[in-house]
Design a protein around this motif. Structure first.
Motif, mmCIF file in Angstrom:
data_model
loop_
_atom_site.group_PDB
_atom_site.id
_atom_site.type_symbol
_atom_site.label_atom_id
_atom_site.label_comp_id
_atom_site.label_asym_id
_atom_site.label_seq_id
_atom_site.Cartn_x
_atom_site.Cartn_y
_atom_site.Cartn_z
ATOM 1 N N THR A 151 0.944 -1.008 0.105
ATOM 2 C CA THR A 151 0.087 -0.044 -0.013
ATOM 3 C C THR A 151 0.986 1.241 -0.040
ATOM 4 O O THR A 151 1.906 1.267 0.949
ATOM 5 C CB THR A 151 -0.769 -0.047 1.256
ATOM 6 O OG1 THR A 151 -1.529 -1.189 1.313
ATOM 7 C CG2 THR A 151 -1.936 1.284 1.313
ATOM 8 N N GLU B 225 -2.461 -5.604 2.597
ATOM 9 C CA GLU B 225 -3.770 -5.404 2.948
ATOM 10 C C GLU B 225 -4.666 -6.472 2.897
ATOM 11 O O GLU B 225 -4.635 -7.321 1.849
ATOM 12 C CB GLU B 225 -4.356 -4.253 1.790
ATOM 13 C CG GLU B 225 -5.665 -3.829 2.240
ATOM 14 C CD GLU B 225 -6.408 -2.952 1.017
ATOM 15 O OE1 GLU B 225 -5.601 -2.349 0.185
ATOM 16 O OE2 GLU B 225 -7.734 -2.712 1.308
ATOM 17 N N LEU C 121 -4.546 -4.315 7.856
ATOM 18 C CA LEU C 121 -2.971 -4.528 7.134
ATOM 19 C C LEU C 121 -2.406 -5.528 8.004
ATOM 20 O O LEU C 121 -2.504 -5.418 9.335
ATOM 21 C CB LEU C 121 -2.328 -3.176 7.574
ATOM 22 C CG LEU C 121 -2.827 -2.076 6.439
ATOM 23 C CD1 LEU C 121 -2.263 -0.743 6.796
ATOM 24 C CD2 LEU C 121 -2.421 -2.418 4.938
ATOM 25 N N LEU D 138 -6.703 -0.211 8.558
ATOM 26 C CA LEU D 138 -6.017 0.505 7.299
ATOM 27 C C LEU D 138 -6.296 1.926 7.744
ATOM 28 O O LEU D 138 -7.265 2.481 8.115
ATOM 29 C CB LEU D 138 -6.753 -0.132 6.258
ATOM 30 C CG LEU D 138 -6.265 0.864 4.842
ATOM 31 C CD1 LEU D 138 -4.719 0.332 4.523
ATOM 32 C CD2 LEU D 138 -7.174 0.538 3.691
ATOM 33 N N LEU E 92 -4.055 6.744 -0.089
ATOM 34 C CA LEU E 92 -3.405 5.505 0.005
ATOM 35 C C LEU E 92 -3.903 4.515 -1.099
ATOM 36 O O LEU E 92 -5.042 4.486 -1.158
ATOM 37 C CB LEU E 92 -3.466 4.937 1.562
ATOM 38 C CG LEU E 92 -2.892 5.410 2.448
ATOM 39 C CD1 LEU E 92 -3.155 4.896 3.643
ATOM 40 C CD2 LEU E 92 -1.482 5.329 2.265
ATOM 41 N N ALA F 95 -3.895 0.712 -3.343
ATOM 42 C CA ALA F 95 -3.382 -0.624 -3.305
ATOM 43 C C ALA F 95 -2.689 -0.937 -4.571
ATOM 44 O O ALA F 95 -2.988 -0.618 -5.516
ATOM 45 C CB ALA F 95 -4.469 -1.518 -3.210
#
Ligand code: ADP
Ligand code: ZN
Length: 747
Positions: free
Chosen positions: A454, A474, A481, A492, A505, A507
């Motif tokens: 992430t 994640e 997380l 998260l 943020l 992925a």
């Protein structure tokens, strides 16, 4: 038992005669304790106690009492009057001599303290005492006492006992669906009467003489050969080599039958016993009774009963994970190591050992045959078979003429998935067709969670584990997380912990959860599920998932390596490997070999039934040796090239490696010890020591790690070399130096 007479002990010279000498000779034994101690300790044997080597005993150690095993006659120099006495001997058959020699051998080979190896062999101290009889209840004829209310729950318990045998309180509570207190209440009121149940008598034994399937001529020849080896009662290592689905299991079942016929015990090692429900079912069908299981998920009671029954020779077949090697077999006659190439056989914590290699040593010490089974043997095993140290038995084709799957490469540079998607157009097309045919597909990605990384789109910050050199992964389903190394889990964050921006943020890259999302988008009507170790809780859930796939209750399965194992899914005709290059990164010595083995095994899930299978490998390196070999189905060509490369580099199996891992919480201290080891390292024309260098996981669970790697020619006695090396460096208690002989993982 050899007794030693301490005739010139100081006590004699001074005219004091120790009490026990008036009663009889001074008998001492050396007792190995399952503790981190370098050697066995001497204990005095009190009069009236007759001890044999291998006896399990209780002895004092400081203020404590501990268990131990009589390792031999005492030999130390401690004056006998000052020796502590053995407290008692346990009533269980002594540890056989071959097991004691095995423990010593493993300790010497892996450079582990013998006590720590013994600890694995006496992992269930409760098993040393005979099981206590349990209390069960049956119905008494007494009338309910005045004022006693027959509630519904109470009635249900009584009704159960009206037509059934006596049962324990917890069994009754379970069956009646009430609390144990209900049962206890009935007993106190005199409505139930306690009876003592002796421990359950041994469960039914597998029957060696049950007829198996009619074997093909190749299978029959292989089975006859194994049978002969078992009957010869001599050491031999046989490699049973054949593609997935060639019928290897049926063949080694014949060897098991032969061993049972002799009345001897069999050990079957499987890499991950939690995934082996199909194997267990199949065994029970073939032999009419299940084997005993040995793995970390057993209850305490099951461990106790199994350990004891194995020691008494009452259990004929044990199937287990690597720790099953250290059970106290009364009369082991055969070892099978299925999927012998599997990395799960390497134990990386505590005593570091490779269960396959130790199993070969165990077979040698016990003068019994061992069968290593694989479609993609370890390169070590291949080379040993080529040089005739091991005997190769080969099964050429799939049973019943089923075809091996057709393996195709998808070049991701040309056949590109759309942005933030991971399945190439050609794989999507193949999936569509498979579903249209009413067949099943599997997508393989050896990565749990949603995304492996992430990162903040605003500042570029990457979310990292504070305890390990690793990104946080994640897990969208669990809304967390996670660190896959130390288990750290946290929510998260809403904002980037570095720059504080919100909603930045992102992925990066796929895990199985993200592939499942893509599948749901592409094939909304397909029945899809994820199969990964963290989406399935416990062996039951895994079994249920395997059953669902086998019964075609699912159309697409997205899985990690838990689904690569030897499952048999007749309707599965398409396997898509999302990232075939994944295992090749990192430059590990065995990266190529392992990737080949894993992908071959994954591919082997396809087309095991009547319909042929196709496998697609998505790769950015279609020209890579591993990809080319997989596509061409040229296993032996791959092994040959891999072996040539290792030979040229003098790497295992043509050279030897050992790693020292230096770790501790204080980085400076760890560095100091690692440097000192580096300076003291044995170096010669043939022996090289690389490092110290930060281990690839330089920080693991809060410990800093440095690694030194010793490389020496085959045949070098590296244990004595390392022992001499370690003696020269003083290691403070806050630093640990672990020796990994024949390292597999380079973490
Ligand atoms: P492997 O262990 O080599 O992967 P298996 O022993 O699992 O192969 O065999 C593959 C499939 O073929 C299994 O479903 C098995 O029951 C079946 N099979 C193997 N040998 C025979 C046989 N002689 N007769 C009938 N079925 C067989
Ligand atoms: Zn971590």
């Amino acid at each position: 038992m050899r007794a030693s007479h301490a005739s010139s002990a100081p006590a004699d010279l001074l005219g004091h005669v120790p009490l026990h000498q008036e009663r009889g000779p001074d008998v001492r034994v050396s007792v190995l304790l399952p503790l981190p101690l370098r050697e066995a300790y001497d204990y005095r044997v009190p009069p009236g106690l007759d001890l044999q080597p291998g006896d399990y005993v209780e002895v004092p150690l400081g203020p404590r009492r501990v268990i131990g095993v009589v390792w031999g006659p005492g030999g130390g120099t401690v004056e006998s009057g000052r020796l502590k006495a053995v407290v008692r001997r346990f009533d269980v058959p002594p540890m056989p001599e071959v097991e004691r020699r095995f423990i010593d051998w493993v300790a010497a080979y892996t450079m582990t303290m013998p006590g720590m190896v013994l600890k694995m062999a006496v992992s269930v101290p409760a098993a040393l005492d005979p099981p206590k009889p349990t209390i069960a209840y049956h119905r008494s004829t007494a009338e309910p006492p005045p004022g006693f209310k027959l509630t519904e729950a109470r009635k249900r318990v009584l009704a159960l006992l009206d037509d059934g045998p006596p049962r324990t309180a917890s069994e009754l509570a379970d069956e009646a669906g009430c609390g144990v207190t209900v049962v206890r209440g009935l007993a106190e009121a005199g409505m139930l009467e306690p009876v003592l149940l002796q421990p359950a008598s041994a469960s039914p034994h597998p029957e060696w003489d049950r007829p198996g399937p009619t074997l093909s001529p190749d299978q029959q020849a292989s089975a006859d050969f194994l049978r002969q080896k078992v009957e010869a009662r001599a050491y031999a290592t046989v490699l049973l080599d054949g593609v997935t689905g060639s019928g290897k299991t049926e063949v080694y079942y014949e060897a098991i039958a032969a061993c049972l016929e002799q009345g001897r015990q069999v050990l079957v090692l499987l890499p991950e016993i939690a995934l082996s429900a199909q194997w267990l079912d199949r065994f029970a069908k073939r032999f009419g009774a299940p084997p005993a299981e040995w793995h970390s998920d057993l209850t305490g009671a099951a461990r106790r009963d199994t350990w004891r029954a194995v020691a008494k020779g009452e259990i004929p077949v044990v199937v287990g994970a690597r720790s099953a090697l250290f059970l106290p077999y009364r009369d082991l006659g055969l070892i099978i190591v299925d999927e012998e190439h599997d990395a799960a056989y390497k134990q990386e914590e505590g005593a570091i050992y490779h269960a396959r290699d130790m199993a070969v040593a165990r077979a040698h010490l016990g003068q019994i045959p061992i069968v290593l089974v694989s479609a993609t043997p370890a390169l070590e095993t291949q080379v040993n078979a080529d040089s005739r140290r091991y005997i190769r038995v080969h099964l050429p084709g799939r049973h019943g003429g089923a075809m091996l799957p057709d393996v195709k490469l998808i070049d991701l540079r040309a056949d590109r998935p759309p942005p933030r998607h991971w399945l190439a157009p050609s794989l999507k097309k193949a999936l569509t067709e498979t579903l249209a045919e009413g067949e099943q597909a599997m997508l393989f990605l050896n990565r749990r969670g949603y995304a492996p990384l992430t990162l903040c789109r605003a500042c570029g910050h990457r979310l990292q584990c504070p305890n390990c050199t690793a990104w946080l992964v994640e897990h969208r389903l669990a809304r967390k997380l996670q660190c896959h190394h130390c288990g750290l889990a946290q929510p998260l964050p809403e904002a980037c912990p570095n720059c504080g921006e919100h909603g930045t943020l992102a992925a990066c890259g796929p895990g199985v959860e993200r592939i499942a999302e893509e599948v749901a988008e592409l094939f909304p009507d397909a029945r899809a599920a994820i199969m990964a170790s963290d989406t399935l809780f416990g062996p039951k859930a895994i079994q249920e998932m395997i059953r669902k796939i086998a019964d075609h209750e699912l159309d697409i399965v997205i899985g990690t390596q838990v689904m690569a194992k030897g499952h048999h899914f007749p309707m599965l005709t398409l396997v898509g490997v999302v990232d075939a290059d994944l295992g090749l990164a990192g430059g590990d010595l065995r990266a190529g070999e392992r990737t080949y083995q894993l992908l071959h095994q994954v591919a082997g899930r396809a087309g095991r039934g009547e319909r042929p299978g196709t496998v697609y490998l998505q790769t950015y390196m279609p020209e890579h040796l591993v990809m080319q070999a997989l596509a061409a189905g040229d296993r032996d060509g791959f092994y040959q090239l891999e072996a040539e490369m290792r030979l040229e580099a003098a790497m295992p199996p043509f050279g030897r490696l050992a790693a020292l891992i230096v770790s501790g919480e204080d980085a400076a201290l760890v560095d100091r010890v690692a440097m000192a080891l580096g300076r003291a390292a044995p170096r010669s024309d043939t022996v090289a020591v690389l490092g110290p260098a930060p281990a690839p996981l330089a920080l693991l669970r809060g410990r800093h790690r440095r690694r030194l790697l010793l490389k020496a020619p085959r045949g070098t006695p590296i244990q004595s070399l390392i022992a001499g090396w370690l003696e020269q460096v003083e290691v403070p208690p806050a630093v640990r130096v672990q020796v990994d002989v024949d390292p597999y993982s380079f973490l």
